[in-house]
Design a protein around this motif. Structure first.
Motif, PDB file in Angstrom:
ATOM      1  N   LEU A 466       0.828  -1.204   0.000  1.00  0.00           N
ATOM      2  CA  LEU A 466       0.000   0.000   0.000  1.00  0.00           C
ATOM      3  C   LEU A 466       0.866   1.259   0.000  1.00  0.00           C
ATOM      4  CD1 LEU A 466      -2.812  -1.086   2.499  1.00  0.00           C
ATOM      5  CD2 LEU A 466      -2.963  -0.903   0.004  1.00  0.00           C
ATOM      6  N   ILE A 467       1.951   1.231   0.785  1.00  0.00           N
ATOM      7  CA  ILE A 467       2.866   2.382   0.769  1.00  0.00           C
ATOM      8  C   ILE A 467       3.505   2.513  -0.605  1.00  0.00           C
ATOM      9  CG2 ILE A 467       4.967   3.351   1.755  1.00  0.00           C
ATOM     10  CD1 ILE A 467       4.283   1.989   4.377  1.00  0.00           C
ATOM     11  N   MET A 468       3.859   1.390  -1.201  1.00  0.00           N
ATOM     12  CA  MET A 468       4.444   1.422  -2.537  1.00  0.00           C
ATOM     13  C   MET A 468       3.482   2.041  -3.541  1.00  0.00           C
ATOM     14  SD  MET A 468       5.098  -1.523  -5.267  1.00  0.00           S
ATOM     15  CE  MET A 468       3.432  -1.122  -5.763  1.00  0.00           C
ATOM     16  N   GLY A 469       2.189   1.669  -3.443  1.00  0.00           N
ATOM     17  CA  GLY A 469       1.195   2.262  -4.328  1.00  0.00           C
ATOM     18  C   GLY A 469       1.096   3.761  -4.149  1.00  0.00           C
ATOM     19  N   ALA A 470       1.169   4.209  -2.890  1.00  0.00           N
ATOM     20  CA  ALA A 470       1.115   5.647  -2.621  1.00  0.00           C
ATOM     21  C   ALA A 470       2.324   6.360  -3.220  1.00  0.00           C
ATOM     22  CB  ALA A 470       1.046   5.889  -1.117  1.00  0.00           C
ATOM     23  N   THR A 471       3.492   5.739  -3.123  1.00  0.00           N
ATOM     24  CA  THR A 471       4.690   6.370  -3.707  1.00  0.00           C
ATOM     25  C   THR A 471       4.605   6.425  -5.226  1.00  0.00           C
ATOM     26  OG1 THR A 471       5.910   4.260  -3.747  1.00  0.00           O
ATOM     27  CG2 THR A 471       6.154   5.645  -1.788  1.00  0.00           C
ATOM     28  N   LEU A 519      13.511   6.820  -4.040  1.00  0.00           N
ATOM     29  CA  LEU A 519      14.686   7.461  -4.639  1.00  0.00           C
ATOM     30  C   LEU A 519      14.310   8.233  -5.899  1.00  0.00           C
ATOM     31  CD1 LEU A 519      17.267   4.552  -4.212  1.00  0.00           C
ATOM     32  CD2 LEU A 519      17.149   6.669  -2.895  1.00  0.00           C
ATOM     33  N   THR A 520      13.360   7.703  -6.648  1.00  0.00           N
ATOM     34  CA  THR A 520      12.899   8.410  -7.842  1.00  0.00           C
ATOM     35  C   THR A 520      12.197   9.708  -7.472  1.00  0.00           C
ATOM     36  OG1 THR A 520      12.651   6.309  -9.032  1.00  0.00           O
ATOM     37  CG2 THR A 520      11.484   8.221  -9.920  1.00  0.00           C
ATOM     38  N   ILE A 521      11.393   9.659  -6.416  1.00  0.00           N
ATOM     39  CA  ILE A 521      10.720  10.879  -5.944  1.00  0.00           C
ATOM     40  C   ILE A 521      11.747  11.920  -5.530  1.00  0.00           C
ATOM     41  CG2 ILE A 521       9.282  11.811  -4.082  1.00  0.00           C
ATOM     42  CD1 ILE A 521       7.698   9.168  -4.194  1.00  0.00           C
ATOM     43  N   LEU A 522      12.793  11.471  -4.836  1.00  0.00           N
ATOM     44  CA  LEU A 522      13.864  12.396  -4.447  1.00  0.00           C
ATOM     45  C   LEU A 522      14.508  13.023  -5.676  1.00  0.00           C
ATOM     46  CD1 LEU A 522      15.831  13.642  -2.384  1.00  0.00           C
ATOM     47  CD2 LEU A 522      17.176  11.523  -2.535  1.00  0.00           C
ATOM     48  N   GLN A 523      14.774  12.203  -6.675  1.00  0.00           N
ATOM     49  CA  GLN A 523      15.389  12.719  -7.893  1.00  0.00           C
ATOM     50  C   GLN A 523      14.471  13.719  -8.603  1.00  0.00           C
ATOM     51  OE1 GLN A 523      16.474   9.719 -10.784  1.00  0.00           O
ATOM     52  NE2 GLN A 523      18.112  10.998 -11.604  1.00  0.00           N
ATOM     53  N   GLN A 524      13.189  13.411  -8.671  1.00  0.00           N
ATOM     54  CA  GLN A 524      12.247  14.336  -9.306  1.00  0.00           C
ATOM     55  C   GLN A 524      12.166  15.655  -8.539  1.00  0.00           C
ATOM     56  OE1 GLN A 524       8.952  11.529  -9.224  1.00  0.00           O
ATOM     57  NE2 GLN A 524       8.910  11.480 -11.457  1.00  0.00           N
ATOM     58  N   TYR A 525      12.219  15.567  -7.226  1.00  0.00           N
ATOM     59  CA  TYR A 525      12.176  16.778  -6.394  1.00  0.00           C
ATOM     60  C   TYR A 525      13.383  17.668  -6.695  1.00  0.00           C
ATOM     61  CZ  TYR A 525      12.265  19.735  -2.213  1.00  0.00           C
ATOM     62  OH  TYR A 525      12.311  20.813  -1.366  1.00  0.00           O
ATOM     63  N   ILE A 526      14.554  17.024  -6.829  1.00  0.00           N
ATOM     64  CA  ILE A 526      15.769  17.786  -7.137  1.00  0.00           C
ATOM     65  C   ILE A 526      15.644  18.468  -8.494  1.00  0.00           C
ATOM     66  CG2 ILE A 526      18.234  17.565  -7.635  1.00  0.00           C
ATOM     67  CD1 ILE A 526      18.322  15.318  -5.540  1.00  0.00           C
TER      68      ILE A 526
END
Length: 533
Positions: A466-471, A519-526
C-alpha cells in the motif's frame, strides 16, 4: 510525435505489468564389516570417471541369495546437513530430510523433506544385467546407522549375488559436511562366459499440481544438454515423454528452492528418459551396452545432489550444476546481481538491508540516465502551450501539424523520445532483479524488520504494497507530462493496478520497488527545484 511518446511510455508500463505473468521391521544380526568411517582427506570428484573394467573381486560363494537369507534392512545416514534412509530393497533412497531448512520460519516447524517414504534412486538392469527395481540386496554392514561429521567420510555397500555368477553392487559414499554424495555401480562377472547388458538409474518424484506454488515458478524435471537447460512441464509429460542423449551432463527435478540431481561421471550413459507415469515424474538415465569379460568388472559412477538451489553450493559441486539456477532471458544480468546481494548480506547480516543497498547502488548507476529522462519530460512540458496552439491551428492537416511540431522541437533542442529511451535501457536490469528477488533461496525465511519475518513471502498486513502504491501515485504527480486529460486519467490507474499486482508478491520484491520509488521521488524533487536555465 508527443502522442508516440505517450504510447511508448504506456507500453513500457504495461510490459512491466504483463512481464511478471510471463516470466515469473526387525533386522537379523549380520556379523560383517562395519560401516566405514574415517577422517582422511576429502576425495576429489571434479574429474569425470572413465568407463572402467577391472578384475573382479573373488567371491566366496555364488549361491544365489533368497529374500529369506538376506533380510530387509533400512540404513540411516546422517551428516551435518541431512538425514537419509536407504532400503535394502532396490538399494534405493527412501527418505531425505535437510537439517538446515524448515518448512516455515517457526523454530519448531518441520524440516524440509525432499524424499518422503518413496523409493528414489531406483535401478534396474536389462539383458544379461537383468534385475528388477525391488531386488533385495545384502547390506555389508553390522549396524543400521552411519553418522558423519566435518571431514569424515563413509560409505554403505549393497550387493546381490546371482546364481549365474553375476554380482551386482551399489555403493554410496558420503561426506560429513557436504550435500553431494556418490553412487557407484559394479557388475562383476564371475560366470564362465562374457555378459553383456545395460542398466538404468531413476530419479522418481511424486507429482501433483499442488506442488507448484504459483504461476511464476517452474517446478519439474530439468536436464542440461550441452549448454542448454531443458525444462519439461510435468503436465505435458503425461501425454508425451522426452528423451535426451547427445551432450547430456545431468538430469534433475527442481522446485522453487531445492533440487535433486543425478550427474553421470562417465561417458557410458546413453540417454535420459523424462516421463510422468502413475503420478510420478521420472528422470531415467540409461547406460550404453557394456560387455564384461569373464573375471572382470564394469563400473559406473554418479554424483548425486539433494539440497538447496544455492548458487555458491551448486558452483562448488561443479559439472555445470550451477546452471540449474536459471533466470531465463535475464540470467546474464540476474546472476551477478545475486552474487552482489549475497556479498552485501555477508557484512550487513540482513537481506532486507542488502536489498536496500543494492537498490541505492543501481539507482546511482542509472541516475544520469534517469535524470536525463525526467529533464527531457520537463522540457516537453514547457512546450505544451505552443504544442496545443499548433494542434489547434493545423487540426485538419496532420502532416503539416507534425512538421510544425518537429520544427518546434528542433528550435528548442528537445527530443520527444528523450523521456522514454533512457528508461528503456533500465528495464532489463529491473526484470533481472525481479527474477532474483522472486526465486532466490537466500530470501527464503530471511527476516527484515518488525512484522516482516520472511522476505520470500508477501507482507502479511499489506503495509508495504500500500505504501508502494502511494509512492507510485506521488511519483506520477511529480512526473512532467504532455498528456491530455484522458490519457492522464488512464495513467492514474497504474498505481492502483501495480498495488493489486504486488499485494501477493514477496515482500523482498516489494521492498525493492518501494525504495526505488522513494529514490525516484527524491530525484524528481531535485529536478523540480533546479532553477530553469
Amino acid at each position: 510525435m508527443e502522442n508516440k511518446n505517450t504510447v511508448i511510455a504506456l507500453m513500457l508500463m504495461l510490459a512491466v505489468w504483463f512481464g511478471f505473468s510471463f516470466f515469473m521391521t526387525p533386522t537379523p544380526s549380520v556379523n560383517n564389516v562395519a560401516l566405514e568411517t574415517s577422517t582422511i582427506h576429502k576425495v576429489e570428484v571434479d574429474q569425470p570417471a572413465s568407463l572402467e573394467f577391472t578384475p573382479s573381486v573373488p567371491v566366496e560363494s555364488v549361491i544365489p541369495m533368497s529374500p529369506e537369507s538376506i533380510g530387509f534392512r533400512e540404513i540411516v545416514v546422517e551428516n551435518d546437513l541431512f538425514k537419509a534412509v536407504f532400503s535394502s530393497r532396490g538399494a534405493s533412497l527412501i527418505s531425505f530430510v535437510t537439517k538446515e531448512f524448515r518448512q516455515k520460519s517457526a523454530f519448531d516447524a518441520p524440516l524440509v523433506t525432499l524424499v518422503d517414504n518413496t523409493p528414489n534412486l531406483v535401478s534396474s538392469g536389462m539383458e544379461d544385467f537383468g534385475f528388477s527395481e525391488d531386488l533385495l540386496f545384502y547390506v555389508d554392514a553390522s549396524t543400521d546407522q552411519l553418522e558423519l561429521a566435518g571431514d569424515e567420510q563413509g560409505r554403505i555397500r549393497f550387493f546381490h549375488q546371482r546364481a549365474d555368477g553375476l554380482r551386482i553392487e551399489k555403493i554410496y559414499s558420503f561426506y560429513g559436511n557436504r550435500y553431494p554424495f556418490q553412487l557407484e555401480f559394479i557388475f562383476s562377472n564371475n560366470s564362465s562366459q562374457v555378459v553383456k547388458g545395460r542398466h538404468c538409474l531413476g530419479l522418481v518424484t511424486p507429482w501433483s499440481k499442488e506442488h507448484k506454488p504459483d504461476s511464476f515458478t517452474f517446478v519439474g524435471p530439468v536436464t542440461l544438454v550441452g549448454e542448454d537447460i531443458q525444462k519439461d512441464d510435468p503436465e505435458d509429460l503425461i501425454t508425451e515423454s522426452r528423451h535426451y542423449s547427445d551432450g547430456l551432463k545431468w538430469s534433475a527435478f527442481e522446485s522453487k528452492y531445492f533440487i535433486q540431481a543425478v550427474i553421470p561421471l562417465s561417458a557410458s550413459i546413453d540417454k535420459v528418459h523424462v516421463d510422468h507415469v502413475s503420478g510420478n515424474v521420472r528422470n531415467i538415465l540409461e547406460s550404453k551396452v557394456a560387455e564384461v569379460p569373464v573375471g572382470q568388472s564394469y563400473r559406473q559412477e554418479f554424483l548425486l545432489y539433494f539440497g538447496p538451489r544455492d548458487i555458491h553450493i551448486l558452483k562448488d559441486v561443479n559439472y555445470d550444476l550451477v546452471k540449474a539456477i536459471d533466470f531465463g532471458f535475464f540470467t546474464p544480468i540476474s546472476k551477478p546481481l545475486l552474487y552482489v546481494l549475497k556479498f552485501f548480506h555477508s557484512f550487513l547480516g540482513n537481506y532486507g538491508f542488502a536489498i536496500i543497498l543494492l537498490t541505492v547502488i543501481i539507482k546511482l548507476l542509472f541516475w544520469p540516465l534517469t535524470h536525463k529522462s525526467y529533464a527531457s519530460m520537463k522540457d516537453m512540458q514547457k512546450l505544451q502551450p505552443e504544442m496545443q496552439k499548433i494542434r489547434a491551428k493545423f487540426k485538419n492537416d496532420r502532416e503539416r501539424q507534425n512538421r510544425e511540431l518537429m520544427e518546434l522541437y528542433k528550435t528548442h533542442r528537445v527530443n520527444p523520445l528523450g523521456g522514454c529511451l533512457p528508461m528503456l535501457v533500465q528495464i532489463p536490469v529491473f526484470f533481472a532483479l525481479y527474477k532474483v528477488l522472486m526465486d532466490a533461496i537466500e530470501l527464503r525465511q530471511a527476516p527484515f524488520l518488525l512484522w516482516i519475518s520472511d522476505l520470500s513471502l508477501k507482507d502479511p498486513y499489506y503495509v508495504t504494497p500500500l505504501i508502494m502504491g502511494a509512492t507510485m501515485f506521488i511519483q506520477q504527480k511529480l512526473t512532467p507530462s504532455t498528456m491530455d486529460p484522458t490519457q492522464a486519467r488512464i495513467f492514474m490507474l497504474m498505481p492502483v493496478i501495480f498495488t493489486f499486482l504486488f499485494l501477493n508478491f514477496p515482500s523482498g520484491l516489494v521492498l525493492y520497488w518501494l525504495v526505488n520509488n522513494l529514490l525516484t521521488i527524491l530525484q524528481q524533487y531535485i529536478i523540480h527545484k533546479k532553477p530553469a536555465a
